[in-house]
Design an enzyme around this catalytic site. Sequence first.
Site, PDB file in Angstrom:
ATOM      1  N   SER A   1      42.614  31.606  33.232  1.00 49.69           N
ATOM      2  CA  SER A   1      41.224  31.405  33.615  1.00 49.69           C
ATOM      3  C   SER A   1      40.765  29.964  33.383  1.00 49.69           C
ATOM      4  O   SER A   1      41.335  29.249  32.560  1.00 49.69           O
ATOM      5  CB  SER A   1      40.405  32.350  32.740  1.00 49.69           C
ATOM      6  OG  SER A   1      39.156  32.586  33.293  1.00 49.69           O
TER       7      SER A   1
ATOM      8  N   GLN B   1      35.274  30.575  27.737  1.00 50.04           N
ATOM      9  CA  GLN B   1      36.448  30.457  28.600  1.00 50.04           C
ATOM     10  C   GLN B   1      37.713  30.349  27.767  1.00 50.04           C
ATOM     11  O   GLN B   1      38.714  31.016  28.024  1.00 50.04           O
ATOM     12  CB  GLN B   1      36.299  29.204  29.485  1.00 50.04           C
ATOM     13  CG  GLN B   1      37.177  29.240  30.708  1.00 50.04           C
ATOM     14  CD  GLN B   1      36.818  30.405  31.573  1.00 50.04           C
ATOM     15  OE1 GLN B   1      35.652  30.722  31.774  1.00 50.04           O
ATOM     16  NE2 GLN B   1      37.821  31.095  32.071  1.00 50.04           N
TER      17      GLN B   1
ATOM     18  N   HIS C   1      39.749  33.357  26.160  1.00 45.01           N
ATOM     19  CA  HIS C   1      40.541  34.315  26.961  1.00 45.01           C
ATOM     20  C   HIS C   1      42.008  34.278  26.568  1.00 45.01           C
ATOM     21  O   HIS C   1      42.602  35.286  26.252  1.00 45.01           O
ATOM     22  CB  HIS C   1      40.403  34.022  28.456  1.00 45.01           C
ATOM     23  CG  HIS C   1      39.255  34.740  29.087  1.00 45.01           C
ATOM     24  ND1 HIS C   1      39.199  36.096  29.186  1.00 45.01           N
ATOM     25  CD2 HIS C   1      38.111  34.278  29.633  1.00 45.01           C
ATOM     26  CE1 HIS C   1      38.070  36.450  29.770  1.00 45.01           C
ATOM     27  NE2 HIS C   1      37.377  35.362  30.047  1.00 45.01           N
TER      28      HIS C   1
ATOM     29  N   GLU D   1      37.965  28.110  38.990  1.00 43.99           N
ATOM     30  CA  GLU D   1      37.630  29.534  39.120  1.00 43.99           C
ATOM     31  C   GLU D   1      36.125  29.741  38.880  1.00 43.99           C
ATOM     32  O   GLU D   1      35.448  30.378  39.679  1.00 43.99           O
ATOM     33  CB  GLU D   1      38.448  30.309  38.082  1.00 43.99           C
ATOM     34  CG  GLU D   1      38.266  31.808  38.128  1.00 43.99           C
ATOM     35  CD  GLU D   1      38.915  32.492  36.939  1.00 43.99           C
ATOM     36  OE1 GLU D   1      39.291  31.791  35.963  1.00 43.99           O
ATOM     37  OE2 GLU D   1      39.023  33.732  36.966  1.00 43.99           O
ATOM     38  N   HIS D   2      35.629  29.180  37.770  1.00 49.18           N
ATOM     39  CA  HIS D   2      34.206  29.290  37.421  1.00 49.18           C
ATOM     40  C   HIS D   2      33.573  27.909  37.372  1.00 49.18           C
ATOM     41  O   HIS D   2      34.199  26.960  36.886  1.00 49.18           O
ATOM     42  CB  HIS D   2      34.040  29.905  36.031  1.00 49.18           C
ATOM     43  CG  HIS D   2      34.688  31.234  35.855  1.00 49.18           C
ATOM     44  ND1 HIS D   2      35.820  31.413  35.085  1.00 49.18           N
ATOM     45  CD2 HIS D   2      34.372  32.451  36.346  1.00 49.18           C
ATOM     46  CE1 HIS D   2      36.163  32.694  35.112  1.00 49.18           C
ATOM     47  NE2 HIS D   2      35.306  33.346  35.868  1.00 49.18           N
TER      48      HIS D   2
ATOM     49  N   ASP E   1      30.614  37.712  34.141  1.00 48.32           N
ATOM     50  CA  ASP E   1      31.771  38.536  33.786  1.00 48.32           C
ATOM     51  C   ASP E   1      31.403  40.004  33.699  1.00 48.32           C
ATOM     52  O   ASP E   1      32.275  40.867  33.813  1.00 48.32           O
ATOM     53  CB  ASP E   1      32.334  38.099  32.425  1.00 48.32           C
ATOM     54  CG  ASP E   1      33.207  36.866  32.548  1.00 48.32           C
ATOM     55  OD1 ASP E   1      33.692  36.593  33.652  1.00 48.32           O
ATOM     56  OD2 ASP E   1      33.378  36.170  31.527  1.00 48.32           O
TER      57      ASP E   1
ATOM     58  N   HIS F   1      56.021  40.878  80.407  1.00 48.94           N
ATOM     59  CA  HIS F   1      54.597  40.671  80.146  1.00 48.94           C
ATOM     60  C   HIS F   1      53.883  40.372  81.466  1.00 48.94           C
ATOM     61  O   HIS F   1      52.848  40.977  81.790  1.00 48.94           O
ATOM     62  CB  HIS F   1      54.381  39.481  79.199  1.00 48.94           C
ATOM     63  CG  HIS F   1      54.676  39.769  77.755  1.00 48.94           C
ATOM     64  ND1 HIS F   1      55.931  40.074  77.296  1.00 48.94           N
ATOM     65  CD2 HIS F   1      53.858  39.790  76.664  1.00 48.94           C
ATOM     66  CE1 HIS F   1      55.878  40.268  75.967  1.00 48.94           C
ATOM     67  NE2 HIS F   1      54.631  40.093  75.572  1.00 48.94           N
TER      68      HIS F   1
END
Lengths: 429, 429
Positions: free
Chosen positions: A237, A259, A262, A327-328, A361, A420
């Site tokens: 993360s 953060q 994690h 990500e954030h 979150d 075709h």
Amino acid sequence: MKRLDTSEEGFAGDFAALLDQARETTARVDGVVAGIIAEVRAGGDAALIDLTARFDRWRPADACALRVTAAEIDAAIAACDAEDLAALDMAAARIELFHRAQMPRDIEIDDPLGLTLGMRWGALDAVGLYVPGGKAAYPSSVLMNAIPARVAGVGRIAMCVPTPDAVLNPLVLAAARRAGVAEVFRIGGAQAVAAMAYGTATIAPVDRIAGPGNAYVAEAKRQVFGRVGIDSIAGPSEVVILADAANDPRHVALDLMAQAEHDEAAQAILITDDADFADAVAAAVAEALTTLPRANIAAASWNAHGAILLVRDWEEAAALTDRLAPEHLQVMVPDPRALFARIRHAGAAFLGRHCPEALGDYVAGPNHVLPTGRSARFSSGLSVFDFLKRTTWVEATPAGIAAIGPAAVRLATAEGLTAHAASVAARLG
Amino acid sequence: MKRLDTSEEGFAGDFAALLDQARETTARVDGVVAGIIAEVRAGGDAALIDLTARFDRWRPADACALRVTAAEIDAAIAACDAEDLAALDMAAARIELFHRAQMPRDIEIDDPLGLTLGMRWGALDAVGLYVPGGKAAYPSSVLMNAIPARVAGVGRIAMCVPTPDAVLNPLVLAAARRAGVAEVFRIGGAQAVAAMAYGTATIAPVDRIAGPGNAYVAEAKRQVFGRVGIDSIAGPSEVVILADAANDPRHVALDLMAQAEHDEAAQAILITDDADFADAVAAAVAEALTTLPRANIAAASWNAHGAILLVRDWEEAAALTDRLAPEHLQVMVPDPRALFARIRHAGAAFLGRHCPEALGDYVAGPNHVLPTGRSARFSSGLSVFDFLKRTTWVEATPAGIAAIGPAAVRLATAEGLTAHAASVAARLG
């Protein structure tokens, strides 16, 4: 923690090094996982029982014992704290509201030449959700994975969660019930992924598997991809916080640590235009690390991967953020929307001084399953779109094919695909 | 070709065998591809020159020669047949129109509790398009891959196409120009994928790679996935045709052969409710195979993988179609929309007697890059969504965090993430 200053010589190289820094080493487990998948395909429920005994330290009495019963879920919910359940309920309602707003509309275009063109959205029939067990059993992740599937209209949601030593997490079961998960199995690891992809007598196969897991689970998802859909493989993360000196340094420090706690491979980066504020946040981080229960993990992350970048202006900050594609993203400046509008790449943004990422979150509403490791450049967080697929359609009148058919014949002929061309030409009379 | 009848004993087993029949064997080329990628990462343009000499039988004079110049594209277009260019132009305009209609809208939700929730769509910065060379160089695929990227708003579209013996396909270049591809490189294979993913002095890296290719290209895309996004790995093509006895058997036979002529692994299936019509189509296929230039390929596909399924009613046909989840679906019955509405899984549908699938391959408007091998159960054709990503966002007032923050603190605490809890609690005063 690294401190970099855009006005100093050598910044470009140091920033490039920060970008390229590997934060994760993936163990090679492909052979083991291929063996487990083969075992489940060949042995079905009996293999699941053996593998559970081997990896989770308990042996299911029979295939029925693989499934958590409704009575067990009732009992688990009864054992939960009422305030936890109320919080879970608020989170679920808000996640549902937000994902409902994502639902797209079908298209139908009437073409005056004599055709109708359309695109129809439809839900997947069945989805399997993997939920990690043990210390990383997060009820919030159950909500974030299952609710978008239910909102999308998925008919059947099954969930697998390992129960090491046969211990279930009650709040995980409460979240599963609240999110509309109809089937819960006490199976983990690569064997759970194999069972959901190929099916056994007890577990019907699904069309897509979502949810995080360890290296074995991730590799198993890679190996069953194609047979079923999978979500992206989550990396460690990260957060980027853009904050000016008007913020409380202690708030920013806690946001960075949220953060960092994690795991050791997480990355927390502050970008600020004020050197004194940078000092104050660094000091507040050091202070926070003396009290936080997960300080060991947070400190390891902050020391190895944390950074404070000092910029001359917010335009520069926006450009650096795009290269990080985090990500954030927290935007804590006077006009956060204006700065956010200048940033192209981030998984999820949190705007203003009162909006820590941790709100997102759990209870804000948007999904917390987000693209990591700079992949926000090209991918997105989990949403109803992961559980929907599109079918395009065309309807042609004789006038319609007469109008556009000759061009198709021409191009098919140029590509050497004569059947075709013939299939169109035959209708042109 | 297999003939199965739902009213006969043994149908369920025979149909399951048809579903499980492997149509493709993939060569293991991972080691070779890993070597080529490492060579390009280490050697850059010089490695691309060497690899082109090795695989494409011509040696670029220098790095500049890797790029096709605007003058070369001008000259190629001047050499094209005017009617081919007009057909290409009609196709491009219709593909653009359809994909423009796919563009989604941003979301913004005002939450009375004191929050605003949003979701913003944004385009990828740069996309790389792989176009196969030699006999399978299809201008239509250039349009189908590049136009959705341009409509999505991708800033830079680069294209790599191998030119064996230094021969370029003029109509492919015309399609690239028409579709807005700004950079064209005469590079193929795994080396092209490596160059687009990692960049060289001549080729800037991209964020996503799309487009079909051989086993080496597919494996290279797998290996660079994560560094960049990739599209799905295409398998052999397939069609299911639902047709009643009111159709011209010759039309249906040509439609089946249009699929079968793609390659030996293609699959063409007719589902009908009339045994005499089934006989008539089988005879018309045999007849068509005596005249079609690609009859060898089409016959191999039809003999090995073709099928005619006789059903008692269209409800049964819809259920079988869902289990096949075909890439292409033709619905040639009196009320095709009603039958299509009962079918959940197909990549693209063609409704009515005047709408052969080949129309959709070129000029109808929807994309011809579609999910193969039953993956329409969980995935979709190429679209603007492949070139867009979402960023969700949240903005909170002090009242907003006061309203929902306590629930976040509760859940974070239950999950043992105390810095998460503290970062919210610090703002609750």
